[in-house]
Write a protein that holds these residues in place. Structure first.
Motif, PDB file in Angstrom:
ATOM      1  N   UNK A 125       0.745  -1.153  -0.012  1.00 35.91           N
ATOM      2  CA  UNK A 125      -0.037  -0.052  -0.056  1.00 35.91           C
ATOM      3  C   UNK A 125       0.975   1.156  -0.213  1.00 35.91           C
ATOM      4  N   UNK A 126       0.339   2.478  -0.356  1.00 37.83           N
ATOM      5  CA  UNK A 126       1.127   3.620  -0.155  1.00 37.83           C
ATOM      6  C   UNK A 126       0.507   4.424   1.091  1.00 37.83           C
ATOM      7  N   UNK A 127       1.026   4.132   2.198  1.00 37.74           N
ATOM      8  CA  UNK A 127       0.589   4.516   3.341  1.00 37.74           C
ATOM      9  C   UNK A 127       0.028   3.330   4.183  1.00 37.74           C
TER      10      UNK A 127
ATOM     11  N   UNK B 148       5.832   4.008   0.956  1.00 34.71           N
ATOM     12  CA  UNK B 148       6.542   4.905   1.636  1.00 34.71           C
ATOM     13  C   UNK B 148       7.803   4.537   2.356  1.00 34.71           C
ATOM     14  N   UNK B 149       7.540   3.666   3.302  1.00 29.92           N
ATOM     15  CA  UNK B 149       8.533   3.262   4.354  1.00 29.92           C
ATOM     16  C   UNK B 149       9.834   2.177   3.477  1.00 29.92           C
ATOM     17  N   UNK B 150       9.112   1.588   2.688  1.00 26.90           N
ATOM     18  CA  UNK B 150       9.991   0.769   1.832  1.00 26.90           C
ATOM     19  C   UNK B 150      11.256   1.802   1.051  1.00 26.90           C
ATOM     20  N   UNK B 151      10.853   2.985   0.663  1.00 23.60           N
ATOM     21  CA  UNK B 151      11.508   3.628  -0.033  1.00 23.60           C
ATOM     22  C   UNK B 151      12.447   4.444   1.141  1.00 23.60           C
TER      23      UNK B 151
ATOM     24  N   UNK C 283      13.060  10.365   3.041  1.00 21.98           N
ATOM     25  CA  UNK C 283      11.563  10.264   2.939  1.00 21.98           C
ATOM     26  C   UNK C 283      10.608  10.881   1.751  1.00 21.98           C
ATOM     27  N   UNK C 284       9.474  10.266   1.345  1.00 20.22           N
ATOM     28  CA  UNK C 284       8.710  10.888   0.374  1.00 20.22           C
ATOM     29  C   UNK C 284       7.214  10.878   0.890  1.00 20.22           C
ATOM     30  N   UNK C 285       6.631  12.123   0.914  1.00 21.47           N
ATOM     31  CA  UNK C 285       5.271  12.225   1.489  1.00 21.47           C
ATOM     32  C   UNK C 285       4.240  11.398   0.877  1.00 21.47           C
ATOM     33  N   UNK C 286       4.327  11.026  -0.483  1.00 23.33           N
ATOM     34  CA  UNK C 286       3.337  10.270  -0.950  1.00 23.33           C
ATOM     35  C   UNK C 286       3.668   9.885  -2.529  1.00 23.33           C
ATOM     36  N   UNK C 287       2.685   9.219  -2.854  1.00 23.93           N
ATOM     37  CA  UNK C 287       2.615   8.682  -4.367  1.00 23.93           C
ATOM     38  C   UNK C 287       3.306   9.602  -5.392  1.00 23.93           C
ATOM     39  N   UNK C 288       2.691  10.946  -5.269  1.00 23.59           N
ATOM     40  CA  UNK C 288       3.024  11.660  -6.371  1.00 23.59           C
ATOM     41  C   UNK C 288       4.467  12.171  -6.227  1.00 23.59           C
ATOM     42  N   UNK C 289       4.924  12.213  -4.986  1.00 19.80           N
ATOM     43  CA  UNK C 289       6.425  12.766  -4.907  1.00 19.80           C
ATOM     44  C   UNK C 289       7.167  11.372  -5.228  1.00 19.80           C
TER      45      UNK C 289
END
Length: 264
Positions: free
Chosen positions: A151-153, A183-186, A193-199
């Motif tokens: 999941x993304x989050x 996001x944690x995997x990244x 850190x990336x805030x979300x999918x778009x970033x």
């Protein structure tokens, strides 16, 4: 009138050793204790298959508060990827009829693109869960320990599904109780850190596909990020049991990593 000055040999300025020592503080990592990055190396993955999931749910403007009595899933998309070649194997996609707030808000339609007619005649969550379980078992290669959801989050499987299932007294299969937050995997792979999918799409120079907050389109975009991370050498592991760091900055990053849909 002339004047004379006594010449003195200048001595180099030496900082107080205590002050120097006080500044010798190592910058803490941006995300807690992650493995060293192995860029570009092909990894032997822990899971043979990853199931990319992204729910959409009933919602309304923040100014009106949470939607009551419970937020309900209205789109249930999953794409199965093979970690051997990162290709899509198959997909499950179903719209879901809400029963508590059966009328979608204009805000919800504007955000997700889901109109009333797309959910009115669809099965309820309990029926969709049964359909999904049958779909899952159609692939005999899937076993209890060789696949994981991504999941993304953490909102989808930590908040949305458990809350609605509890309210409606619907049993949840055990396989939904753990997952990988991309996001944690990244963050684990890059120590950033990336805030979300778009970033994440921007970081990997990927073109956004479809409509943001359309569940099936978001899944397609998350798949692209998952592929990039995997091809870059990340070995996916379950993150749903992770705890936040004790430092305030890392606690903030942890909260953002598990944040709900708006940071997707």
């Amino acid at each position: 009138m002339s004047s004379s000055f006594q010449s003195t040999k200048s001595t180099p300025f030496v900082e107080n050793s205590k002050l120097v020592k006080s500044r010798e503080v190592k910058t803490p990592p941006k995300y807690p204790s992650f493995a060293k990055r192995r860029t570009g190396q092909k990894m032997s993955q822990q899971f043979e298959y990853l199931l990319i999931l992204d729910f959409e749910a009933t919602c309304q403007e923040n100014s009106k508060g949470p939607i009551l009595p419970v937020q309900e899933i209205i789109e249930f998309p999953v794409v199965q990827l093979s970690t051997s070649d990162w290709k899509e194997i198959r997909r499950f996609h179903q719209y879901v009829r809400p029963t508590e707030s059966s009328k979608l808000t204009s805000f919800c339609t504007s955000l997700t693109g889901i109109i009333q007619e797309m959910v009115d005649e669809k099965p309820t969550l309990s029926d969709v869960l049964e359909e999904f379980n049958k779909w899952l078992k159609e692939d005999s290669r899937l076993e209890n320990n060789n696949f994981a959801f991504v999941t993304c989050g953490d909102w989808d499987l930590k908040v949305a599904l458990p809350n609605e299932a509890k309210f409606k007294n619907i049993p949840i299969p055990d396989y939904f109780h753990q997952w990988i937050n991309v996001k944690k995997a990244y963050a684990e792979h890059t120590n950033d850190f990336a805030r979300g999918m778009m970033q994440l799409l921007k970081i990997y120079k990927l073109q956004h596909q479809g409509r943001h907050h359309s569940g099936i389109d978001d899944v397609a975009n998350i798949c692209e990020v998952v592929r990039c991370l995997g091809k870059d050498g990340h070995n996916y592991r379950i993150t749903s049991n992770d705890q936040p760091s004790t430092t305030s900055s890392n606690r903030r990053r942890f909260r953002e990593a598990v944040a709900p849909k708006m940071n997707k």
